[in-house]
Design a protein around this motif. Sequence first.
Motif, PDB file in Angstrom:
ATOM      1  N   GLY A 172     -45.258 -88.535  23.790  1.00 32.02           N
ATOM      2  CA  GLY A 172     -45.361 -89.868  24.356  1.00 32.02           C
ATOM      3  C   GLY A 172     -44.391 -90.815  23.666  1.00 32.02           C
ATOM      4  N   TYR A 173     -43.909 -91.794  24.411  1.00 30.28           N
ATOM      5  CA  TYR A 173     -42.928 -92.744  23.873  1.00 30.28           C
ATOM      6  C   TYR A 173     -43.223 -94.132  24.414  1.00 30.28           C
ATOM      7  CZ  TYR A 173     -38.398 -95.002  23.045  1.00 30.28           C
ATOM      8  OH  TYR A 173     -37.406 -95.864  22.653  1.00 30.28           O
ATOM      9  N   HIS A 174     -43.234 -95.125  23.522  1.00 31.98           N
ATOM     10  CA  HIS A 174     -43.469 -96.522  23.897  1.00 31.98           C
ATOM     11  C   HIS A 174     -42.355 -97.382  23.336  1.00 31.98           C
ATOM     12  CE1 HIS A 174     -45.563-100.367  24.496  1.00 31.98           C
ATOM     13  NE2 HIS A 174     -45.149-100.661  23.275  1.00 31.98           N
ATOM     14  N   ARG A 175     -41.815 -98.241  24.181  1.00 36.50           N
ATOM     15  CA  ARG A 175     -40.810 -99.217  23.746  1.00 36.50           C
ATOM     16  C   ARG A 175     -41.186-100.577  24.329  1.00 36.50           C
ATOM     17  NH1 ARG A 175     -34.312 -98.586  24.589  1.00 36.50           N
ATOM     18  NH2 ARG A 175     -35.071 -97.799  26.608  1.00 36.50           N
ATOM     19  N   ALA A 176     -41.332-101.564  23.458  1.00 30.70           N
ATOM     20  CA  ALA A 176     -41.848-102.866  23.878  1.00 30.70           C
ATOM     21  C   ALA A 176     -40.842-103.661  24.702  1.00 30.70           C
ATOM     22  CB  ALA A 176     -42.276-103.674  22.649  1.00 30.70           C
ATOM     23  N   ALA A 177     -39.557-103.532  24.407  1.00 27.21           N
ATOM     24  CA  ALA A 177     -38.538-104.326  25.105  1.00 27.21           C
ATOM     25  C   ALA A 177     -37.397-103.409  25.511  1.00 27.21           C
ATOM     26  CB  ALA A 177     -38.039-105.467  24.232  1.00 27.21           C
ATOM     27  N   ALA A 178     -37.650-102.539  26.490  1.00 25.61           N
ATOM     28  CA  ALA A 178     -36.631-101.606  26.977  1.00 25.61           C
ATOM     29  C   ALA A 178     -35.696-102.321  27.942  1.00 25.61           C
ATOM     30  CB  ALA A 178     -37.290-100.417  27.656  1.00 25.61           C
ATOM     31  N   ARG A 179     -34.413-101.999  27.870  1.00 31.63           N
ATOM     32  CA  ARG A 179     -33.421-102.613  28.747  1.00 31.63           C
ATOM     33  C   ARG A 179     -32.776-101.562  29.636  1.00 31.63           C
ATOM     34  NH1 ARG A 179     -29.925-106.964  25.104  1.00 31.63           N
ATOM     35  NH2 ARG A 179     -31.670-108.360  24.589  1.00 31.63           N
ATOM     36  N   PHE A 180     -32.827-101.778  30.923  1.00 34.03           N
ATOM     37  CA  PHE A 180     -32.170-100.936  31.910  1.00 34.03           C
ATOM     38  C   PHE A 180     -31.519-101.845  32.943  1.00 34.03           C
ATOM     39  CE2 PHE A 180     -35.659 -98.288  30.272  1.00 34.03           C
ATOM     40  CZ  PHE A 180     -34.954 -97.155  29.899  1.00 34.03           C
ATOM     41  N   ASP A 181     -30.829-101.239  33.914  1.00 37.06           N
ATOM     42  CA  ASP A 181     -30.204-102.047  34.961  1.00 37.06           C
ATOM     43  C   ASP A 181     -31.236-102.845  35.744  1.00 37.06           C
ATOM     44  OD1 ASP A 181     -27.758-101.079  34.224  1.00 37.06           O
ATOM     45  OD2 ASP A 181     -27.679 -99.519  35.762  1.00 37.06           O
ATOM     46  N   GLU A 187     -41.829-100.127  28.302  1.00 36.20           N
ATOM     47  CA  GLU A 187     -41.589 -98.763  28.779  1.00 36.20           C
ATOM     48  C   GLU A 187     -42.574 -97.814  28.113  1.00 36.20           C
ATOM     49  OE1 GLU A 187     -38.048 -95.350  28.488  1.00 36.20           O
ATOM     50  OE2 GLU A 187     -37.918 -97.241  27.367  1.00 36.20           O
ATOM     51  N   ASP A 188     -43.255 -97.018  28.909  1.00 34.62           N
ATOM     52  CA  ASP A 188     -44.148 -95.975  28.424  1.00 34.62           C
ATOM     53  C   ASP A 188     -43.824 -94.681  29.160  1.00 34.62           C
ATOM     54  OD1 ASP A 188     -46.253 -97.104  26.482  1.00 34.62           O
ATOM     55  OD2 ASP A 188     -46.279 -98.575  28.118  1.00 34.62           O
TER      56      ASP A 188
END
Length: 263
Positions: A172-181, A187-188
């Motif tokens: 599992g992976y969690h990112r609080a402020a993920a940036r994509f297009d 992001e979870d």
Amino acid sequence: MRERQCTWRSRESLRREFALRALPGYASLHLGPDLRLFGQFVGAWADRSRLTKGPVDETGADLLQGFAAWRLPNDGGTTVTFQGGRQLMAYGSERLIGLRLGPNVPLAFDGGLARLDASDWKADAFLIRPVENNLHGFDDRTDGGRRAYGLYATRQLPEIGPGSRLDLYWIGYHRAAARFDAGTGTEDRHTLGTRLFGRSGNWSWNHEAMLQFGRFRGGDILAWSVATDTRYTFRDAPLAPFTFAKARAIAACHARPSDRNRS
């Protein structure tokens, strides 16, 4: 000490050179047969422009690893080990969690794991956060916006060949402020995967398949990947030449909430 001299040409045909230097050192202390303390420092510097210098090239002098490991054996041959602190970690082909040995500064993690060794099986349960490298000495910090957790199990397959194994994992992976297009948001992701690798005679192989699902900014994530590596080595020939075949397939989609509501 490791030193590399790198040269490349930019699109403007300007010749650039820079040197990477890394100086590691470590100490390991065993307090009895089952308790171990380990520490490792790193000194990494890059002789290049400050405009292009990054923390993967230079981090000054800093703590690379510092952890304690406590092993709990029993009479049945099963061993449980608890390990916590700052540590380097790598699983499988390192597609998801790896050492990042290509740049000057390896990737370390803060957190802990519990490891079970039982006969042909080895399994890890872990909760970790990546270390955020910075350019000055002793300023590396835990990245509070990202974390990884999961289970990774490996079974030996001696019936197929020496060194043959099967990996089964959930990460599992969690990112609080993920940036994509599509924008920035939480992001979870969850990845389920398996990997079959080993060798038998002149053949060796490394095959992996994974399914990934999760959420980003209220939308669904769905992706999968298959990777195969197969090699045949002519061991009896001079210099042991080999031939190999590789294949990769990746597919991914991200459904926005508005897309899901229209369906």
